[in-house]
Design a protein around this motif. Sequence first.
Motif, PDB file in Angstrom:
ATOM      1  N   ALA B  93      28.773  83.125  58.517  1.00  0.00           N
ATOM      2  CA  ALA B  93      28.311  83.190  56.896  1.00  0.00           C
ATOM      3  C   ALA B  93      29.436  82.209  56.336  1.00  0.00           C
ATOM      4  N   THR B  94      30.507  82.233  56.703  1.00  0.00           N
ATOM      5  CA  THR B  94      31.750  81.418  55.939  1.00  0.00           C
ATOM      6  C   THR B  94      31.403  80.191  56.370  1.00  0.00           C
ATOM      7  N   ALA B  95      31.560  79.689  57.781  1.00  0.00           N
ATOM      8  CA  ALA B  95      31.072  78.494  57.908  1.00  0.00           C
ATOM      9  C   ALA B  95      29.533  77.929  57.613  1.00  0.00           C
ATOM     10  N   LYS B  96      28.774  78.544  57.477  1.00  0.00           N
ATOM     11  CA  LYS B  96      27.389  78.044  57.050  1.00  0.00           C
ATOM     12  C   LYS B  96      27.751  77.705  55.708  1.00  0.00           C
ATOM     13  N   LYS B  97      28.533  78.405  54.967  1.00  0.00           N
ATOM     14  CA  LYS B  97      28.577  78.075  53.325  1.00  0.00           C
ATOM     15  C   LYS B  97      29.442  76.854  53.452  1.00  0.00           C
ATOM     16  N   ALA B  98      30.544  76.890  54.221  1.00  0.00           N
ATOM     17  CA  ALA B  98      31.368  75.688  54.130  1.00  0.00           C
ATOM     18  C   ALA B  98      30.576  74.224  54.373  1.00  0.00           C
ATOM     19  N   LEU B  99      29.645  74.501  55.483  1.00  0.00           N
ATOM     20  CA  LEU B  99      28.786  73.341  55.945  1.00  0.00           C
ATOM     21  C   LEU B  99      27.682  72.964  55.486  1.00  0.00           C
ATOM     22  N   ARG B 100      27.156  73.564  54.268  1.00  0.00           N
ATOM     23  CA  ARG B 100      25.870  73.459  53.628  1.00  0.00           C
ATOM     24  C   ARG B 100      25.883  71.907  53.219  1.00  0.00           C
ATOM     25  N   ASP B 101      24.449  71.355  53.547  1.00  0.00           N
ATOM     26  CA  ASP B 101      24.430  70.009  53.169  1.00  0.00           C
ATOM     27  C   ASP B 101      25.034  68.997  53.977  1.00  0.00           C
ATOM     28  N   THR B 102      25.306  69.549  55.220  1.00  0.00           N
ATOM     29  CA  THR B 102      25.887  68.591  56.167  1.00  0.00           C
ATOM     30  C   THR B 102      25.115  68.746  57.522  1.00  0.00           C
ATOM     31  N   ALA B 103      25.337  67.727  58.448  1.00  0.00           N
ATOM     32  CA  ALA B 103      24.491  67.874  59.649  1.00  0.00           C
ATOM     33  C   ALA B 103      25.184  68.534  60.857  1.00  0.00           C
ATOM     34  N   VAL B 104      26.440  69.283  60.181  1.00  0.00           N
ATOM     35  CA  VAL B 104      27.139  69.974  61.391  1.00  0.00           C
ATOM     36  C   VAL B 104      26.480  71.424  61.354  1.00  0.00           C
ATOM     37  N   LYS B 105      26.227  71.776  62.660  1.00  0.00           N
ATOM     38  CA  LYS B 105      25.617  72.863  63.075  1.00  0.00           C
ATOM     39  C   LYS B 105      26.748  74.019  63.093  1.00  0.00           C
ATOM     40  N   VAL B 106      26.208  75.364  63.063  1.00  0.00           N
ATOM     41  CA  VAL B 106      27.057  76.406  63.201  1.00  0.00           C
ATOM     42  C   VAL B 106      26.826  77.074  64.509  1.00  0.00           C
ATOM     43  N   ALA B 107      27.803  77.186  65.206  1.00  0.00           N
ATOM     44  CA  ALA B 107      27.397  77.880  66.631  1.00  0.00           C
ATOM     45  C   ALA B 107      28.109  78.965  66.416  1.00  0.00           C
ATOM     46  N   SER B 108      27.563  80.194  66.986  1.00  0.00           N
ATOM     47  CA  SER B 108      28.272  81.518  67.264  1.00  0.00           C
ATOM     48  C   SER B 108      28.245  82.177  68.515  1.00  0.00           C
ATOM     49  N   VAL B 109      29.639  82.560  69.147  1.00  0.00           N
ATOM     50  CA  VAL B 109      29.335  83.475  70.149  1.00  0.00           C
ATOM     51  C   VAL B 109      28.901  84.575  70.024  1.00  0.00           C
ATOM     52  N   ALA B 110      28.156  85.170  71.004  1.00  0.00           N
ATOM     53  CA  ALA B 110      27.782  86.661  70.656  1.00  0.00           C
ATOM     54  C   ALA B 110      27.681  87.300  72.210  1.00  0.00           C
ATOM     55  N   THR B 111      26.901  88.456  72.292  1.00  0.00           N
ATOM     56  CA  THR B 111      26.769  89.267  73.417  1.00  0.00           C
ATOM     57  C   THR B 111      28.215  89.865  73.787  1.00  0.00           C
ATOM     58  N   ALA B 112      28.852  90.421  73.030  1.00  0.00           N
ATOM     59  CA  ALA B 112      30.219  90.881  73.565  1.00  0.00           C
ATOM     60  C   ALA B 112      31.052  89.853  73.961  1.00  0.00           C
ATOM     61  N   ALA B 135      23.425  81.319  62.185  1.00  0.00           N
ATOM     62  CA  ALA B 135      23.748  80.557  63.256  1.00  0.00           C
ATOM     63  C   ALA B 135      22.557  79.744  63.814  1.00  0.00           C
ATOM     64  N   ASP B 136      23.061  78.329  63.828  1.00  0.00           N
ATOM     65  CA  ASP B 136      21.871  77.399  64.476  1.00  0.00           C
ATOM     66  C   ASP B 136      22.057  77.655  65.894  1.00  0.00           C
ATOM     67  N   GLU B 137      23.148  78.017  66.652  1.00  0.00           N
ATOM     68  CA  GLU B 137      23.351  78.027  68.069  1.00  0.00           C
ATOM     69  C   GLU B 137      23.861  79.136  68.538  1.00  0.00           C
ATOM     70  N   ILE B 138      23.590  79.692  69.794  1.00  0.00           N
ATOM     71  CA  ILE B 138      24.075  81.080  69.907  1.00  0.00           C
ATOM     72  C   ILE B 138      24.770  80.714  71.555  1.00  0.00           C
ATOM     73  N   ASP B 139      25.953  81.041  71.600  1.00  0.00           N
ATOM     74  CA  ASP B 139      26.764  81.009  73.039  1.00  0.00           C
ATOM     75  C   ASP B 139      26.968  82.250  73.546  1.00  0.00           C
ATOM     76  N   MET B 140      26.265  82.848  74.545  1.00  0.00           N
ATOM     77  CA  MET B 140      26.121  84.152  75.172  1.00  0.00           C
ATOM     78  C   MET B 140      26.709  83.980  76.364  1.00  0.00           C
ATOM     79  N   VAL B 141      27.367  84.997  76.939  1.00  0.00           N
ATOM     80  CA  VAL B 141      28.090  85.306  78.082  1.00  0.00           C
ATOM     81  C   VAL B 141      27.276  85.771  79.069  1.00  0.00           C
ATOM     82  N   ILE B 142      27.247  85.679  80.279  1.00  0.00           N
ATOM     83  CA  ILE B 142      26.646  86.306  81.340  1.00  0.00           C
ATOM     84  C   ILE B 142      27.218  87.398  81.720  1.00  0.00           C
ATOM     85  N   SER B 143      26.656  88.707  82.403  1.00  0.00           N
ATOM     86  CA  SER B 143      27.546  89.569  83.074  1.00  0.00           C
ATOM     87  C   SER B 143      27.800  89.346  84.316  1.00  0.00           C
TER      88      SER B 143
END
Lengths: 287, 302
Positions: B93-112, B135-143
């Motif tokens: 949310a912080t990143a999204k707010k800081a980047l509003r009105d720009t083309a820069v995407k917000v990616a978030s790691v997820a899945t523990a 988040a525009d992009e999710i970076d997940m890890v595999i088991s």
Amino acid sequence: MADRIEVLKTYKTYVGGKFPRSESDRTYRITDGKDNHIANACRCSRKDVRDAVLASRSAFGGWYARTAYNRGQVLYRIAEMLEGRKDQFVNELKLSGVKQKVALNEVHTAIDRLIYFAGWTDKISQVFGTVNPVASAHFNFSSPDATGVVGIIAPDEHPLLSVISLIAPVIATGNTCVLLASETNPLPAVSFGEVLHASDVPGGVVNILTGYRNETVETLTSHKDINALLLASRDIETGKLADENASLSVKRVVQYRAEDWFSGEHENPYLVLEFMETKTTWHPVGA
Amino acid sequence: MSVSVIQDFNQTIPIDQVGVEERVSRLNKRSIKKESKLQALKLALSMIDHTTLEGKDSKGKVIQLCSKAKMPYAPMPDLPSVAAVCVYPNMVATAKKALRDTAVKVASVATAFPSGMAQLGIKLDDTRYAVSEGADEIDMVISRGEFLKGNYTFIFDEIAAIKEVCGEAHLKVILETGELETLENVRKASDIAMYAGADFIKTSTGKISPAATQPVTLVMLEAIRDFYRKTGTMVGMKPAGGIRKAKEALQYLVLVRETLGSAWLSPDWFRFGASSLTNDLLMQIVKQETGVYQSINYFSND
């Protein structure tokens, strides 16, 4: 037996504690005073300067963090190692046309000079640090602190003694350096790299490059990661170029043109102080 | 996609490790100079996922990171912004707010992230939370544990399940190649991820050494190429972790160009996960423009 063709050594550079050839793979001929081919040296390019500055910068933190006492020990150790390899340096100086007596004197003076500066490492801040009177409840003191990476341009005369007289005061306090050896007479400087390597000096604290000045000075003097320049070359144009390029990143430039490298005047702490910044601390004290 | 094209993951595609290393080292000898170098440096800059994934991350740091992402070097306002910033879900949310009105995407790691050692339910919630935060992009890890056991169906299903909750968000699948032991496994994991619906495959979390290496990247790029030939679907690639120097970045670009062609030479299809690479690229760009070697002291940390 047929006449044997003598194998002439190609002297390598000393960068980051290793002895690489120039990345450009180029070498050039080194001659004695009478134009006889005596050896080859690396003709370094701007990229070698870049690599040397990088090595110097990475070595700075560790060298600076050593205790002053330990840096003194290391400098003393260089002197010891040089004493043990005196003959090699005398011969190398003779190769370039210097008489035995003069060569021996040069090596001796160089060793003594190292020991002189080894003594200053843990005394410089006692002698030049100050406690300053201030009109508030503070204990205020200033002490000299190493500048960072220093670019050194060596002169052509007395290639061993001059190089040591320039390097020792610079590294004594925790600076690291990149030295451009004399273009015509670089051999003792490069061999000195071998001594440094064998004497506890961490890799990258001293880096020694050879080659044509017009290919290296520009890069060395303009490089923004160099904090100060020590110029001992007599060439006026080099001096001008250094002054101009140094202004890009507001480097300190010290022009040091010696008439007589044997003179005792080179053994003084003020050259050490040239490559130190004054750090002042305000420490609150009760009224 | 019809089920028939999905390959049998129990089959191992043999990888010639010596051949891969040989090809990498040959491609590394490509010399890129002058204008092409400058272009490549700027392209690499625009492909960066500017990343901070530390336990000590704070809002302040993320905001700082975002301003650098928008304008990497103030004295050169014409430089491209980076592709995305990559943060933990609670910083999205912080990143999204800081980047509003720009083309820069917000990616978030997820899945523990980074271990992935949690139940599927928790991983799904983690992903849903990141997506709902914007988040525009999710970076997940595999088991990796299940993968090494040979439980490929588990991996496939897990990725497919995460992909489903991602919705509009792009899914990058982190294989953590440093834990997969062999190049054959890297290839297999890449295939599973792509067939399960990954939009990007990514080498590493950056928390394990070795992280991204060029041989691993080449194997993954070849997997992407084969997948594209079979299915006509483009999948993106993201090497992450351990890429610190501009020179390495250019070598990666050569690998991409030579394996997948120039269609992939865009931030839409290729990313660098890195934090210190940005400054080295900037230093090299400024060096190319001014002719003067730079010092890190003149560039901001984040």
